[in-house]
Motif scaffolding. Structure first.
Motif, PDB file in Angstrom:
ATOM      1  N   VAL A 169     -42.394  -2.607 107.447  1.00  0.00           N
ATOM      2  CA  VAL A 169     -41.004  -2.409 107.844  1.00  0.00           C
ATOM      3  C   VAL A 169     -40.713  -3.293 109.054  1.00  0.00           C
ATOM      4  CG1 VAL A 169     -39.295  -0.762 108.718  1.00  0.00           C
ATOM      5  CG2 VAL A 169     -40.960  -0.040 106.981  1.00  0.00           C
ATOM      6  N   ALA A 170     -39.692  -4.126 108.924  1.00  0.00           N
ATOM      7  CA  ALA A 170     -39.279  -4.978 110.042  1.00  0.00           C
ATOM      8  C   ALA A 170     -38.304  -4.204 110.929  1.00  0.00           C
ATOM      9  CB  ALA A 170     -38.623  -6.243 109.522  1.00  0.00           C
ATOM     10  N   VAL A 171     -38.502  -4.300 112.235  1.00  0.00           N
ATOM     11  CA  VAL A 171     -37.676  -3.557 113.187  1.00  0.00           C
ATOM     12  C   VAL A 171     -36.898  -4.529 114.060  1.00  0.00           C
ATOM     13  CG1 VAL A 171     -37.673  -1.865 115.066  1.00  0.00           C
ATOM     14  CG2 VAL A 171     -39.415  -1.729 113.257  1.00  0.00           C
ATOM     15  N   GLU A 172     -35.587  -4.298 114.140  1.00  0.00           N
ATOM     16  CA  GLU A 172     -34.741  -5.085 115.039  1.00  0.00           C
ATOM     17  C   GLU A 172     -33.936  -4.109 115.881  1.00  0.00           C
ATOM     18  OE1 GLU A 172     -30.799  -7.863 114.571  1.00  0.00           O
ATOM     19  OE2 GLU A 172     -32.380  -8.114 113.076  1.00  0.00           O
ATOM     20  N   VAL A 173     -33.842  -4.363 117.170  1.00  0.00           N
ATOM     21  CA  VAL A 173     -33.084  -3.471 118.053  1.00  0.00           C
ATOM     22  C   VAL A 173     -32.089  -4.290 118.859  1.00  0.00           C
ATOM     23  CG1 VAL A 173     -33.202  -1.706 119.850  1.00  0.00           C
ATOM     24  CG2 VAL A 173     -35.112  -1.960 118.249  1.00  0.00           C
ATOM     25  N   ARG A 174     -30.848  -3.888 118.809  1.00  0.00           N
ATOM     26  CA  ARG A 174     -29.808  -4.559 119.602  1.00  0.00           C
ATOM     27  C   ARG A 174     -28.902  -3.509 120.226  1.00  0.00           C
ATOM     28  NH1 ARG A 174     -26.688  -9.596 117.109  1.00  0.00           N
ATOM     29  NH2 ARG A 174     -28.803 -10.395 117.379  1.00  0.00           N
ATOM     30  N   ASP A 175     -28.820  -3.514 121.544  1.00  0.00           N
ATOM     31  CA  ASP A 175     -28.006  -2.540 122.295  1.00  0.00           C
ATOM     32  C   ASP A 175     -28.314  -1.104 121.887  1.00  0.00           C
ATOM     33  OD1 ASP A 175     -26.726  -4.624 123.644  1.00  0.00           O
ATOM     34  OD2 ASP A 175     -25.206  -4.815 122.085  1.00  0.00           O
TER      35      ASP A 175
END
Length: 216
Positions: A169-175
């Motif tokens: 699972v790829a995780v991206e976090v923005r704000d």
């Protein structure tokens, strides 16, 4: 199942607390609050249990000779009593509202808001003072970088708790918004992943794009 580690009041509180005794003279209270650049401090009894809180605004009102405009007793007797105060015990606000070290950050934040105070003395099982937690302590716990959040999701949620292979699972976090893309072994794990991610401190929302392999 392993649980996510949620930070508590004990993790963010200040353990070295400036305290006063009921007999501490007001001049000393004013000088120490000013020297330590703090807005309020607990007043403790001889055992170390908090019995009240004295604030810089209390001292300032006292110095100007004005009673508390928000007299809580329905009359001005206590307010004028405070205006004549010479010690921390006579000026302090009481009863004192306290927190426990094992409280979650959101619980302490709700208590601060409900009580309309900016800090809570923290007490142990024996009722004795162990620290103090302020509104800014709690805010600092919520304000986490996207990098910190991503690291906790990858390491704790996907790795330690769910045991998924790295890269599944790829995780991206923005704000504070977590976006998940990838595959999980079973359909029932999708809401579990989302729920666990929502439980991570600092996460605002979770946007999941997860496909599940067929069961069996």
């Amino acid at each position: 199942m392993l649980m996510l580690y949620r930070r508590t009041v004990g993790d963010v509180m200040t353990e070295e607390v400036l305290t006063f005794r009921p007999t501490t003279p007001l001049q000393e209270v004013a000088a120490l609050l000013d020297a330590n650049d703090i807005v309020a401090a607990p007043v403790i009894d001889e055992d170390g249990a908090p019995v009240g809180v004295v604030s810089a605004s209390d001292v300032l009102r006292h110095e100007t000779g004005m009673p508390d405009p928000q007299g809580q007793d329905g009359n001005d007797e206590r307010s004028w009593g405070k205006a004549r105060a010479r010690t921390a015990g006579a000026l302090m606000s009481s009863p004192v509202f306290t927190a426990r070290a094992d409280w979650t950050i959101p619980r302490a934040a709700r208590e601060l808001r409900r009580r309309h105070v900016k800090q809570l003395p923290v007490v142990g099982d024996d009722g004795l003072l162990t620290g103090i937690v302020t509104r800014s302590d709690l805010l600092d716990a919520f304000i986490r970088s996207d990098v910190e959040i991503r690291g906790e999701v990858e390491r704790d949620v996907l790795g330690r708790i769910l045991g998924l292979d790295e890269g599944t699972v790829a995780v991206e976090v923005r704000d504070g918004v977590v976006t998940l893309r990838g595959h999980v072994p079973e359909p029932r794990l999708v809401p579990v992943v989302v729920g666990l991610c929502q439980g991570v401190d600092g996460v605002v929302a979770v946007d999941a794009h997860l496909a599940a392999a067929r069961a069996g």
